[in-house]
Write a protein that holds these residues in place. Sequence first.
Motif, PDB file in Angstrom:
ATOM      1  N   TYR A   1     -27.198 -44.427  19.985  1.00 11.30           N
ATOM      2  CA  TYR A   1     -26.608 -43.093  20.112  1.00 11.30           C
ATOM      3  C   TYR A   1     -26.779 -42.297  18.824  1.00 11.30           C
ATOM      4  O   TYR A   1     -27.153 -41.119  18.848  1.00 11.30           O
ATOM      5  CB  TYR A   1     -25.132 -43.205  20.452  1.00 11.30           C
ATOM      6  N   ASN A   2     -26.500 -42.917  17.678  1.00  9.78           N
ATOM      7  CA  ASN A   2     -26.603 -42.201  16.413  1.00  9.78           C
ATOM      8  C   ASN A   2     -28.047 -41.822  16.083  1.00  9.78           C
ATOM      9  O   ASN A   2     -28.302 -40.723  15.579  1.00  9.78           O
ATOM     10  CB  ASN A   2     -25.977 -43.006  15.281  1.00  9.78           C
TER      11      ASN A   2
ATOM     12  N   ALA B   1     -28.833 -38.884  18.391  1.00 11.72           N
ATOM     13  CA  ALA B   1     -28.082 -37.686  17.985  1.00 11.72           C
ATOM     14  C   ALA B   1     -28.736 -37.029  16.775  1.00 11.72           C
ATOM     15  O   ALA B   1     -28.767 -35.798  16.671  1.00 11.72           O
ATOM     16  CB  ALA B   1     -26.636 -38.055  17.685  1.00 11.72           C
TER      17      ALA B   1
ATOM     18  N   LEU C   1     -23.630 -32.326  21.902  1.00 15.74           N
ATOM     19  CA  LEU C   1     -24.116 -33.670  22.208  1.00 15.74           C
ATOM     20  C   LEU C   1     -23.250 -34.298  23.292  1.00 15.74           C
ATOM     21  O   LEU C   1     -22.025 -34.194  23.245  1.00 15.74           O
ATOM     22  CB  LEU C   1     -24.031 -34.561  20.963  1.00 15.74           C
TER      23      LEU C   1
ATOM     24  N   LYS D   1     -22.369 -30.932  17.603  1.00 15.19           N
ATOM     25  CA  LYS D   1     -23.234 -31.701  16.699  1.00 15.19           C
ATOM     26  C   LYS D   1     -22.747 -31.648  15.256  1.00 15.19           C
ATOM     27  O   LYS D   1     -22.802 -32.661  14.546  1.00 15.19           O
ATOM     28  CB  LYS D   1     -24.685 -31.224  16.791  1.00 15.19           C
TER      29      LYS D   1
ATOM     30  N   TRP E   1     -20.118 -34.210  14.889  1.00 14.46           N
ATOM     31  CA  TRP E   1     -20.721 -35.539  14.857  1.00 14.46           C
ATOM     32  C   TRP E   1     -21.329 -35.831  13.487  1.00 14.46           C
ATOM     33  O   TRP E   1     -21.167 -36.923  12.936  1.00 14.46           O
ATOM     34  CB  TRP E   1     -21.786 -35.684  15.943  1.00 14.46           C
TER      35      TRP E   1
ATOM     36  N   ASN F   1     -19.908 -39.099  12.222  1.00 10.82           N
ATOM     37  CA  ASN F   1     -20.668 -40.043  13.035  1.00 10.82           C
ATOM     38  C   ASN F   1     -20.345 -41.479  12.691  1.00 10.82           C
ATOM     39  O   ASN F   1     -20.453 -42.358  13.441  1.00 10.82           O
ATOM     40  CB  ASN F   1     -22.159 -39.781  12.957  1.00 10.82           C
TER      41      ASN F   1
END
Length: 157
Positions: A47-48, A51, A59, A150, A153, A157
């Motif tokens: 996922y990271n 992203a 996201l 985003k 995030w 994150n």
Amino acid sequence: MISIIIASVNPQLKKQITENIAKTIGCNYELLITDNSKNPRGLCKLYNLSAGEAKYPYLIFVHEDIIFHTHNWGKILIESLNLPLIGLVGSAGTTYKSKQLSSWIDVPSYLYRSNIIQTDTAKPTTRIRNNNSHTSQVSILVGMLLAIIKTTWEKYN
């Protein structure tokens, strides 16, 4: 407007969600789907990585076995993410989580906050909606669907 991030292990489910999103999202989007069936990696890592490659400001991290029923859900999600004090949006969670190692459902059901339709081949389909509010403050969210701006995030994150 929305970058949709999916770790895929099932080609049929990948096709299903891809077609479902195209029919229901109602806004511009990109799909960042990683095949995790060969050389599987942890979901958070995948996922990271995805992203970090996303080109849109919103996201969504979503499991591939999800089916969206609401038309124009992308626009609704963007509106929700832009409400004051919203950091993360999801489809299910709970208002309380103890420090004990446990699942999110290991609390009384009146603490659940969700709006999902659960389908299981062994049981009839059921709609699970635990409160009548569009939004609710929660302690944790379930990872089946998580949405975030985003820039938020990038900070957390």
